[in-house]
Design an enzyme around this catalytic site. Structure first.
Site, PDB file in Angstrom:
ATOM      1  N   GLU A  28      25.551   0.833  41.738  1.00  0.00           N
ATOM      2  CA  GLU A  28      24.149   0.950  42.155  1.00  0.00           C
ATOM      3  C   GLU A  28      23.776  -0.307  42.944  1.00  0.00           C
ATOM      4  OE1 GLU A  28      21.344   2.441  39.264  1.00  0.00           O
ATOM      5  OE2 GLU A  28      19.755   1.143  40.042  1.00  0.00           O
ATOM      6  N   ARG A  85      18.378   6.811  43.747  1.00  0.00           N
ATOM      7  CA  ARG A  85      18.619   5.427  44.202  1.00  0.00           C
ATOM      8  C   ARG A  85      19.166   5.393  45.629  1.00  0.00           C
ATOM      9  NH1 ARG A  85      15.671   5.568  41.165  1.00  0.00           N
ATOM     10  NH2 ARG A  85      15.782   5.074  38.949  1.00  0.00           N
ATOM     11  N   SER A 111      20.768  -2.549  36.644  1.00  0.00           N
ATOM     12  CA  SER A 111      21.893  -1.638  36.384  1.00  0.00           C
ATOM     13  C   SER A 111      22.934  -1.773  37.487  1.00  0.00           C
ATOM     14  CB  SER A 111      21.402  -0.191  36.330  1.00  0.00           C
ATOM     15  OG  SER A 111      20.580  -0.029  35.199  1.00  0.00           O
TER      16      SER A 111
END
Ligand SMILES: Cc1cc2nc3c(=O)[nH]c(=O)nc-3n(C[C@H](O)[C@H](O)[C@H](O)COP(=O)(O)OP(=O)(O)OC[C@H]3O[C@@H](n4cnc5c(N)ncnc54)[C@H](O)[C@@H]3O)c2cc1C
Length: 302
Positions: free
Chosen positions: A294, A174, A224
């Protein structure tokens, strides 16, 4: 924002592509956030060059794709927010796809179904643009967008247009080095393969079914909230800590997926932020594990 900048924006983008003093709720999947001083809709490279020059004058400029990974503070943003959706389009040469940054991943998926191209099914159900996906190296457990990238074209932090091969860019979970290197990501060349249309559709249907079963898609969220710490699943830790359904104001840990915070209707960004802090504190106290966000926070938070 002063009148000179406002006039410059109106002259450059035209009155249909500039909005002043508008709520961030309109541009984020969380449907939270304060007032944005100016929102513009660039549609060509010269608009990006113009925005870069303004940023060199000290005006804050930020970009939003679908705002599906962003928490914008309730204080809002006093600079220029540029929405990338008008920089959109896909062209194909054999197995290679040239995709402009503001193209939605869902549009890419539809294009691939129509043209029998496989290799991008894993992006199904991720509600963002190609630009946002490249910045975040978006994907699922098994595959990230970096694995299908050949080239990325971007404007660097010195205002120069660059075209870099996949291996010239740092990619991680990510994360991509484009975050630090680019002022704006303009386009990419992706590599797919010839696929069987029925198989492609089947794969996508399966992925979408799994998402519907496991994710709270009826509520506004940003997916998320925390990255999975090495060797653990953030959602599992939050669930085991008994936090499913825990609320701060209108923000709630989803009952369906503990790594999702959902806006139950009237959440503020501060509610989401305070809930994130509470979750992090709980997980540190209980497991001595730090949960890294995130999602991206933009603006001032308490
Ligand atoms: C229900 C739901 C499910 C999700 N599932 C997943 C998932 O499975 N996997 C996953 O990885 N993510 C997932 N996400 C998160 C999100 O969709 C991805 O991170 C997506 O890639 C963000 O794209 P975006 O266009 O919305 O980016 P934004 O949120 O608009 O922006 C993200 C960052 O990229 C920057 N940016 C955007 N475009 C450009 C550009 N052209 N040039 C320079 N900077 C740019 C922004 O300034 C910001 O810093 C999910 C989100 C939701 C709401």
């Amino acid at each position: 924002m002063n009148d000179r900048i406002k006039d410059l924006l109106l002259n450059t983008f035209g009155k249909d592509c500039v909005v002043f003093n508008v709520s961030a709720k309109n541009f984020t999947s969380f449907k939270t956030g304060g007032e944005l001083a100016a929102v513009v809709f660039p549609s060509e490279k010269k608009h990006i060059e113009f925005l870069f020059n303004l940023s060199k004058e000290g005006v804050s400029v930020r970009f939003i794709g679908c705002g599906s990974n962003l928490l914008i503070s309730d204080d809002g943003f006093d600079g220029i927010m540029a929405i990338t959706k008008k920089i959109s389009g896909i062209s194909r040469s054999e197995k290679e796809l040239s995709v402009l940054a503001g193209t939605k991943l869902s549009t890419l998926i539809k294009f691939c179904i129509k043209k029998d191209i496989s290799g991008f099914e894993f992006l199904a159900g991720i509600p963002g643009t190609i630009g946002g996906a490249l910045i975040n190296n978006a994907g699922i457990k098994e595959k990230s967008i970096s694995q299908v990238v050949l080239f990325v074209e971007y404007m660097d932090k010195n205002g120069l247009w660059q075209r870099k091969g996949k291996n010239e860019i740092i990619w991680d979970y990510r994360y991509s080095g484009l975050r630090e290197k680019s002022f704006f990501v303009f386009s990419t060349v992706l590599i797919g393969e010839k696929g069987d249309p029925d198989q492609i559709k089947k794969k996508i249907a399966l992925i979408m079914k799994k998402r519907k079963e496991t994710q709270p898609l009826v509520f506004p969220s940003a997916g998320s909230v925390f990255k999975n710490p090495p060797g653990f699943f953030a959602g599992k830790l939050i669930d085991q800590a008994g936090l499913k359904g825990f609320k701060v104001g209108g923000a709630m840990v989803s009952e369906k997926h503990a790594n999702f915070i959902v806006n139950t209707g009237n959440a503020t960004s501060t509610d989401v932020f305070n809930l994130m802090k509470y979750i992090q504190k709980t997980i540190i106290n209980r497991y001595n594990i730090t949960l890294e966000p995130e999602i991206e926070l933009l603006g001032r938070f308490p």
